[in-house]
Scaffold this motif. Structure first.
Motif, PDB file in Angstrom:
ATOM      1  N   THR A   3       1.094  -1.435   0.092  1.00 33.70           N
ATOM      2  CA  THR A   3       0.056   0.132   0.655  1.00 33.70           C
ATOM      3  C   THR A   3       0.591   1.183  -0.079  1.00 33.70           C
ATOM      4  OG1 THR A   3      -0.419  -0.537   2.246  1.00 33.70           O
ATOM      5  CG2 THR A   3      -1.827  -0.995   1.280  1.00 33.70           C
ATOM      6  N   THR A   4       2.337   1.422   1.037  1.00 34.36           N
ATOM      7  CA  THR A   4       2.926   2.377   0.204  1.00 34.36           C
ATOM      8  C   THR A   4       3.636   2.306  -0.669  1.00 34.36           C
ATOM      9  OG1 THR A   4       4.008   1.466   2.459  1.00 34.36           O
ATOM     10  CG2 THR A   4       2.287   2.490   2.610  1.00 34.36           C
ATOM     11  N   LEU A   5       4.477   3.043  -1.071  1.00 34.25           N
ATOM     12  CA  LEU A   5       6.007   3.378  -2.016  1.00 34.25           C
ATOM     13  C   LEU A   5       6.784   2.644  -1.025  1.00 34.25           C
ATOM     14  CD1 LEU A   5       5.629   6.056  -3.854  1.00 34.25           C
ATOM     15  CD2 LEU A   5       5.632   3.999  -4.726  1.00 34.25           C
ATOM     16  N   ASN A   6       6.796   2.493   0.211  1.00 37.58           N
ATOM     17  CA  ASN A   6       7.928   2.289   0.995  1.00 37.58           C
ATOM     18  C   ASN A   6       8.579   0.763   0.717  1.00 37.58           C
ATOM     19  OD1 ASN A   6       8.384   4.912   1.487  1.00 37.58           O
ATOM     20  ND2 ASN A   6       7.456   5.068   3.407  1.00 37.58           N
ATOM     21  N   ARG A   7       7.481   0.077   1.046  1.00 40.35           N
ATOM     22  CA  ARG A   7       6.766  -1.322   1.137  1.00 40.35           C
ATOM     23  C   ARG A   7       8.099  -1.772  -0.292  1.00 40.35           C
ATOM     24  NH1 ARG A   7       1.718  -3.861   3.026  1.00 40.35           N
ATOM     25  NH2 ARG A   7       1.267  -2.112   5.248  1.00 40.35           N
ATOM     26  N   ALA A   8       8.161  -1.125  -0.970  1.00 44.33           N
ATOM     27  CA  ALA A   8       8.560  -1.444  -3.057  1.00 44.33           C
ATOM     28  C   ALA A   8      10.141  -1.254  -2.024  1.00 44.33           C
ATOM     29  CB  ALA A   8       8.018  -0.841  -3.034  1.00 44.33           C
ATOM     30  N   SER A   9      10.437  -1.716  -1.408  1.00 41.32           N
ATOM     31  CA  SER A   9      12.209  -2.158  -0.909  1.00 41.32           C
ATOM     32  C   SER A   9      13.275  -3.066  -2.449  1.00 41.32           C
ATOM     33  CB  SER A   9      12.675  -2.768  -0.134  1.00 41.32           C
ATOM     34  OG  SER A   9      12.605  -3.958  -0.163  1.00 41.32           O
ATOM     35  N   GLN A  10      12.715  -3.466  -3.344  1.00 40.12           N
ATOM     36  CA  GLN A  10      12.892  -4.098  -4.397  1.00 40.12           C
ATOM     37  C   GLN A  10      13.645  -3.431  -5.934  1.00 40.12           C
ATOM     38  OE1 GLN A  10      10.061  -4.547  -3.183  1.00 40.12           O
ATOM     39  NE2 GLN A  10       8.858  -5.250  -5.479  1.00 40.12           N
ATOM     40  N   ILE A  11      12.769  -2.000  -5.261  1.00 43.86           N
ATOM     41  CA  ILE A  11      12.555  -1.827  -7.097  1.00 43.86           C
ATOM     42  C   ILE A  11      14.118  -0.388  -6.742  1.00 43.86           C
ATOM     43  CG2 ILE A  11      11.412   0.500  -7.892  1.00 43.86           C
ATOM     44  CD1 ILE A  11       8.939  -0.573  -6.368  1.00 43.86           C
ATOM     45  N   LYS A  12      14.067  -0.193  -8.389  1.00 47.65           N
ATOM     46  CA  LYS A  12      15.480   0.100  -8.282  1.00 47.65           C
ATOM     47  C   LYS A  12      15.063   1.598  -8.708  1.00 47.65           C
ATOM     48  CE  LYS A  12      17.687  -3.523  -9.321  1.00 47.65           C
ATOM     49  NZ  LYS A  12      19.029  -4.338  -8.689  1.00 47.65           N
ATOM     50  N   ALA A  37      -4.956  10.951 -16.590  1.00 50.13           N
ATOM     51  CA  ALA A  37      -3.503  10.727 -17.486  1.00 50.13           C
ATOM     52  C   ALA A  37      -2.242   9.710 -16.772  1.00 50.13           C
ATOM     53  CB  ALA A  37      -3.460  11.887 -17.904  1.00 50.13           C
ATOM     54  N   LEU A  38      -2.276   9.590 -15.407  1.00 50.37           N
ATOM     55  CA  LEU A  38      -1.623   8.440 -14.929  1.00 50.37           C
ATOM     56  C   LEU A  38      -0.965   7.286 -15.824  1.00 50.37           C
ATOM     57  CD1 LEU A  38      -0.021   7.919 -12.887  1.00 50.37           C
ATOM     58  CD2 LEU A  38      -1.797   6.584 -11.027  1.00 50.37           C
ATOM     59  N   ILE A  39      -2.753   6.795 -16.207  1.00 56.13           N
ATOM     60  CA  ILE A  39      -1.676   5.350 -17.502  1.00 56.13           C
ATOM     61  C   ILE A  39      -1.036   6.029 -18.461  1.00 56.13           C
ATOM     62  CG2 ILE A  39      -2.010   3.642 -18.736  1.00 56.13           C
ATOM     63  CD1 ILE A  39      -4.245   3.093 -15.977  1.00 56.13           C
ATOM     64  N   GLN A  40      -1.085   7.108 -19.022  1.00 49.64           N
ATOM     65  CA  GLN A  40      -0.128   6.996 -20.593  1.00 49.64           C
ATOM     66  C   GLN A  40       1.494   8.015 -19.597  1.00 49.64           C
ATOM     67  OE1 GLN A  40      -3.908   8.070 -19.320  1.00 49.64           O
ATOM     68  NE2 GLN A  40      -5.109   8.816 -21.419  1.00 49.64           N
ATOM     69  N   ILE A  41       0.962   8.815 -18.397  1.00 53.93           N
ATOM     70  CA  ILE A  41       2.031   8.780 -18.464  1.00 53.93           C
ATOM     71  C   ILE A  41       3.092   8.326 -17.810  1.00 53.93           C
ATOM     72  CG2 ILE A  41       3.253  11.075 -16.436  1.00 53.93           C
ATOM     73  CD1 ILE A  41       0.368  12.450 -16.807  1.00 53.93           C
ATOM     74  N   LEU A  42       3.034   7.274 -17.515  1.00 54.93           N
ATOM     75  CA  LEU A  42       3.824   6.180 -16.763  1.00 54.93           C
ATOM     76  C   LEU A  42       3.754   5.026 -18.111  1.00 54.93           C
ATOM     77  CD1 LEU A  42       1.647   4.349 -13.288  1.00 54.93           C
ATOM     78  CD2 LEU A  42       3.600   6.052 -13.466  1.00 54.93           C
ATOM     79  N   HIS A  43       3.055   5.250 -19.107  1.00 59.88           N
ATOM     80  CA  HIS A  43       3.868   4.927 -20.442  1.00 59.88           C
ATOM     81  C   HIS A  43       4.742   5.433 -20.892  1.00 59.88           C
ATOM     82  CE1 HIS A  43       2.123   0.854 -21.823  1.00 59.88           C
ATOM     83  NE2 HIS A  43       0.569   2.093 -21.751  1.00 59.88           N
ATOM     84  N   THR A  44       4.410   6.827 -20.472  1.00 62.72           N
ATOM     85  CA  THR A  44       5.419   7.352 -21.167  1.00 62.72           C
ATOM     86  C   THR A  44       7.074   7.645 -20.622  1.00 62.72           C
ATOM     87  OG1 THR A  44       3.851   9.467 -21.970  1.00 62.72           O
ATOM     88  CG2 THR A  44       6.146  10.238 -21.499  1.00 62.72           C
ATOM     89  N   ALA A  45       6.775   7.785 -19.027  1.00 62.77           N
ATOM     90  CA  ALA A  45       7.982   7.768 -18.405  1.00 62.77           C
ATOM     91  C   ALA A  45       8.302   5.515 -18.656  1.00 62.77           C
ATOM     92  CB  ALA A  45       7.220   7.943 -16.892  1.00 62.77           C
ATOM     93  N   GLN A  46       7.906   5.110 -19.269  1.00 61.39           N
ATOM     94  CA  GLN A  46       8.423   3.852 -18.759  1.00 61.39           C
ATOM     95  C   GLN A  46       9.293   3.901 -20.407  1.00 61.39           C
ATOM     96  OE1 GLN A  46       7.467  -0.008 -17.702  1.00 61.39           O
ATOM     97  NE2 GLN A  46       6.791  -0.331 -19.999  1.00 61.39           N
ATOM     98  N   GLY A  47       8.450   4.169 -21.157  1.00 60.63           N
ATOM     99  CA  GLY A  47       9.322   4.510 -22.704  1.00 60.63           C
ATOM    100  C   GLY A  47      10.627   5.600 -22.520  1.00 60.63           C
ATOM    101  N   VAL A  60       6.449  11.298 -10.115  1.00 64.42           N
ATOM    102  CA  VAL A  60       4.459  11.047 -10.691  1.00 64.42           C
ATOM    103  C   VAL A  60       3.747  11.637  -9.298  1.00 64.42           C
ATOM    104  CG1 VAL A  60       2.926  10.348 -12.115  1.00 64.42           C
ATOM    105  CG2 VAL A  60       5.231  10.114 -12.912  1.00 64.42           C
ATOM    106  N   ALA A  61       3.858  10.812  -8.563  1.00 61.30           N
ATOM    107  CA  ALA A  61       2.622  10.910  -7.548  1.00 61.30           C
ATOM    108  C   ALA A  61       2.821  12.466  -7.155  1.00 61.30           C
ATOM    109  CB  ALA A  61       2.772  10.464  -6.367  1.00 61.30           C
ATOM    110  N   VAL A  71      -0.490   5.232  -7.215  1.00 62.38           N
ATOM    111  CA  VAL A  71       0.662   5.499  -8.282  1.00 62.38           C
ATOM    112  C   VAL A  71       1.231   4.217  -8.397  1.00 62.38           C
ATOM    113  CG1 VAL A  71       2.729   6.683  -9.674  1.00 62.38           C
ATOM    114  CG2 VAL A  71       1.479   7.977  -8.338  1.00 62.38           C
ATOM    115  N   TYR A  72       1.797   3.122  -7.415  1.00 59.02           N
ATOM    116  CA  TYR A  72       2.654   2.452  -7.602  1.00 59.02           C
ATOM    117  C   TYR A  72       1.135   0.879  -7.406  1.00 59.02           C
ATOM    118  CZ  TYR A  72       5.525  -1.990  -5.296  1.00 59.02           C
ATOM    119  OH  TYR A  72       5.908  -2.696  -4.895  1.00 59.02           O
TER     120      TYR A  72
END
Ligand code: FES
Length: 172
Positions: A3-12, A37-47, A60-61, A71-72
């Motif tokens: 539920t929080t980004l803090n738990r995502a410790s494995q993320i680079k 537009a969150l999904i589109q923005i995340l698409h752009t960011a991933q691109g 982004v958040a 967002v996560y």
């Protein structure tokens, strides 16, 4: 799901000074900071990054003024988003119904066997990543693959193999 980004410790994370962040901001401004537009923005960011680094999700958040957990949640819910770096070159083989009946599995198997990959993995040298998608929205052009963000219609295993070899410099 965390539920929080803090738990995502494995993320680079991408460095805060990474100039690509400015490009993400450009996309956010293009969509006028609209949370829908969150999904589109995340698409752009991933691109731009090839995957979604943690501090990009946080950025982004902040810019969209939506909870980081939201967002996560979106970034982890959709299979086409990746929170880990992918290969220098990326092949996405669509194995949705239309592509499957036209031989997508053979294409996937050939690339997987040729480069010692499983869907979702990357070669040890980081040159090639392989992904599997359920439908990339080009069913009329099945079987379709995406190589380095470019859709390739009506392909077969040999064609994809040749394109991948051309990109990586390594024949399967
Ligand atoms: S099933 Fe492959 S593009 Fe739709």
């Amino acid at each position: 799901m965390p539920t929080t980004l803090n738990r995502a410790s494995q993320i680079k994370e991408a460095p805060a000074t990474d100039p690509r962040m400015a490009k993400v901001l450009q996309a956010i401004k293009l969509y006028q900071r609209r949370p829908d537009a969150l999904i589109q923005i995340l698409h752009t960011a991933q691109g731009i990054f090839g995957y979604l680094p943690l501090n990009v999700l946080q950025f982004v958040a902040r810019e969209l003024r939506v909870p980081p957990a939201q967002v996560y949640g979106v970034a982890t819910f959709y299979h086409f988003f990746s929170l880990k770096p992918k290969g220098e070159h990326q092949v996405v083989v669509c194995t949705g119904t239309a592509c499957y009946v036209k031989g997508a599995q053979k294409i996937l198997d050939a690339i997987a066997a040729g480069y010692g990959l499983k869907p979702g993995s990357t070669t040890p040298d980081g040159k090639l990543g392989l992904e599997q998608a359920r439908c990339i929205g080009a069913c009329g052009l099945a079987p379709a693959v995406v190589i380095d963000e470019e859709m390739q219609p009506k392909v077969d295993a040999a064609k994809v193999g040749a394109m991948v070899a051309g990109k990586t410099g390594v024949a399967s």
